[in-house]
Design a protein around this motif. Structure first.
Motif, PDB file in Angstrom:
ATOM      1  N   THR A   3       0.829  -1.336   0.019  1.00 17.18           N
ATOM      2  CA  THR A   3      -0.110  -0.006  -0.071  1.00 17.18           C
ATOM      3  C   THR A   3       0.961   1.291   0.073  1.00 17.18           C
ATOM      4  O   THR A   3       1.685   1.520   0.818  1.00 17.18           O
ATOM      5  N   ILE A   4       0.722   2.054  -0.871  1.00 21.08           N
ATOM      6  CA  ILE A   4       1.689   3.173  -1.111  1.00 21.08           C
ATOM      7  C   ILE A   4       0.836   4.626  -1.195  1.00 21.08           C
ATOM      8  O   ILE A   4       0.144   4.577  -1.960  1.00 21.08           O
ATOM      9  N   GLY A   5       1.227   5.418  -0.163  1.00 21.71           N
ATOM     10  CA  GLY A   5       0.411   6.791  -0.248  1.00 21.71           C
ATOM     11  C   GLY A   5       1.208   7.394  -1.615  1.00 21.71           C
ATOM     12  O   GLY A   5       2.438   7.484  -1.639  1.00 21.71           O
ATOM     13  N   ILE A   6       0.567   8.349  -2.272  1.00 21.45           N
ATOM     14  CA  ILE A   6       1.231   9.139  -3.312  1.00 21.45           C
ATOM     15  C   ILE A   6       0.483  10.613  -3.068  1.00 21.45           C
ATOM     16  O   ILE A   6      -0.603  10.845  -3.054  1.00 21.45           O
ATOM     17  N   ILE A   7       1.586  11.556  -3.360  1.00 24.31           N
ATOM     18  CA  ILE A   7       0.955  12.997  -3.226  1.00 24.31           C
ATOM     19  C   ILE A   7       1.749  13.665  -4.558  1.00 24.31           C
ATOM     20  O   ILE A   7       2.896  13.632  -4.859  1.00 24.31           O
ATOM     21  N   THR A   8       0.864  14.135  -5.291  1.00 20.85           N
ATOM     22  CA  THR A   8       1.399  15.040  -6.384  1.00 20.85           C
ATOM     23  C   THR A   8       0.986  16.481  -6.439  1.00 20.85           C
ATOM     24  O   THR A   8       0.317  16.816  -5.462  1.00 20.85           O
ATOM     25  N   ASN A   9       1.624  17.457  -7.349  1.00 19.42           N
ATOM     26  CA  ASN A   9       1.207  18.610  -7.214  1.00 19.42           C
ATOM     27  C   ASN A   9       0.509  18.938  -8.553  1.00 19.42           C
ATOM     28  O   ASN A   9       1.248  19.648  -9.536  1.00 19.42           O
ATOM     29  N   PRO A  10      -0.720  18.832  -8.659  1.00 17.39           N
ATOM     30  CA  PRO A  10      -1.493  18.921 -10.122  1.00 17.39           C
ATOM     31  C   PRO A  10      -1.580  20.377 -10.491  1.00 17.39           C
ATOM     32  O   PRO A  10      -1.537  20.783 -11.716  1.00 17.39           O
ATOM     33  N   ARG A  54      -0.499   7.604   7.745  1.00 15.80           N
ATOM     34  CA  ARG A  54       0.843   7.172   7.732  1.00 15.80           C
ATOM     35  C   ARG A  54       0.951   5.762   8.176  1.00 15.80           C
ATOM     36  O   ARG A  54       1.920   4.918   7.590  1.00 15.80           O
ATOM     37  N   ASP A  55       0.295   5.296   9.307  1.00 16.58           N
ATOM     38  CA  ASP A  55       0.572   4.060   9.844  1.00 16.58           C
ATOM     39  C   ASP A  55       0.014   2.711   9.177  1.00 16.58           C
ATOM     40  O   ASP A  55       0.285   1.598   9.247  1.00 16.58           O
ATOM     41  N   ALA A  56      -0.907   3.105   7.953  1.00 20.28           N
ATOM     42  CA  ALA A  56      -1.516   2.177   7.295  1.00 20.28           C
ATOM     43  C   ALA A  56      -0.769   1.996   5.830  1.00 20.28           C
ATOM     44  O   ALA A  56      -1.075   1.184   5.077  1.00 20.28           O
TER      45      ALA A  56
END
Length: 309
Positions: A3-10, A54-56
């Motif tokens: 499980t990967i969290g992803i943050i972009t800056n559209p 974060r913890d997941a």
């Protein structure tokens, strides 16, 4: 399946940020990962979303420039969550410090995949704390350089203008701030030693470079467990122009008006002997007003696919 969290800056780069974010998400999804998009309407909102998940997560991936990498540091520093960086900004100083590709989504995702299989590097960070640290995260971690002198004043003005965009706005900001400059008064405590001086620059470096490749501290290394305090004495306008030119290759380090010293902890306090210090910036992001105490945190972030430099 991870499980990967992803943050972009559209909103960055007139749409380029959205395209790069979509490309990075597609490449990660092709690797069989479960993605959680934590991008929100602002830097602060994305940070809050990442902290809530974060913890997941098995990893956090940020897509963009140093501002996005800086966001990732806030979530992952002094925590077991590893950080992946898809460097696609105008500066990418943090990515460069750990040998990551720039402006190559496929290569960046391949490095992240290598990192998930165990190829990682431990990144030192600086940790800044003070009563006026900008919300939502206190303390504030940084990977490259924290600036509280003339370069911070330039960054502050550049952040406030909307035209021109990109590196040109920093040239415009420099032309505006240098004529207005008066030497700053500062009281510094470094590893128990205290002194007062007037200065042009006062910066704390974790990495060699800042500002898209300017060499602020030639001997800094992001895995040596220490920081470098960089100060430049009060200067006239011509000396400032020469100083900024020398930052391109680090030759300012031999200037008798410049001092670079290795430290573990630094406190920066404004002093009435000179002009008021501007708000501090780190990794190109607003940190907050002084007083600030900055400490080294060795190996605070596990970076996926990074290389020892």
């Amino acid at each position: 399946m991870r499980t990967i969290g992803i943050i972009t800056n559209p909103t960055s780069g007139s749409g380029r940020g959205a395209r790069r974010g979509a490309e990075a998400k597609a490449a990660l999804a092709a690797g069989g990962h479960h993605l959680i998009d934590l991008s929100r309407g602002s830097w602060a909102a994305s940070y809050e979303a990442a902290m809530a998940h974060r913890d997941a997560l098995d990893a956090l991936v940020v897509v963009g420039g140093d501002g996005m990498a800086h966001l990732g540091l806030q979530v992952c520093a002094e925590h077991s969550l590893p950080l992946g960086i898809v460097a696609a900004g105008s500066g990418d100083d943090i990515a460069a410090a750990v040998g990551l590709p720039r402006h190559d989504i496929a290569a960046s995702v391949a490095r992240i995949e290598e990192g998930l299989r165990g190829a990682t590097v431990a990144l030192d960070v600086g940790k800044a704390d003070g009563a006026a640290i900008e919300e939502p995260c206190r303390p504030r971690y940084f990977g490259a350089v924290l600036s509280a002198g003339l370069d911070a004043a330039v960054a502050s003005y550049a952040r406030a203008i909307t035209f021109p965009r990109g590196p040109l706005k920093y040239k415009v900001a420099t032309m505006r701030e240098v004529p207005r400059f008066r030497p700053y008064g500062v009281r510094i405590t470094a590893d128990g030693r205290e002194w007062t001086q007037t200065c042009t620059l006062v910066a704390v470096a974790n990495a060699r470079i800042f500002g898209g490749g300017l060499v602020i501290s030639p001997e800094s290394h992001v895995s040596d467990g220490r920081l470098e305090l960089v100060t430049a004495e009060a200067m006239g306008k011509r000396d400032i122009a020469r100083l900024f030119a020398k930052l391109k290759d680090g030759s300012h380090s031999t200037d008798p008006l410049v001092t670079i010293q290795q430290v573990d902890s630094v406190t920066i306090v404004p002093d009435s002997s000179g002009a008021a210090l501007p708000p501090a910036f780190a990794d190109g992001e607003l940190v907050g007003a002084t007083p600030l105490t900055i400490t080294a945190v060795p190996g605070a972030v596990t970076v996926l696919g990074g290389l020892a430099q």
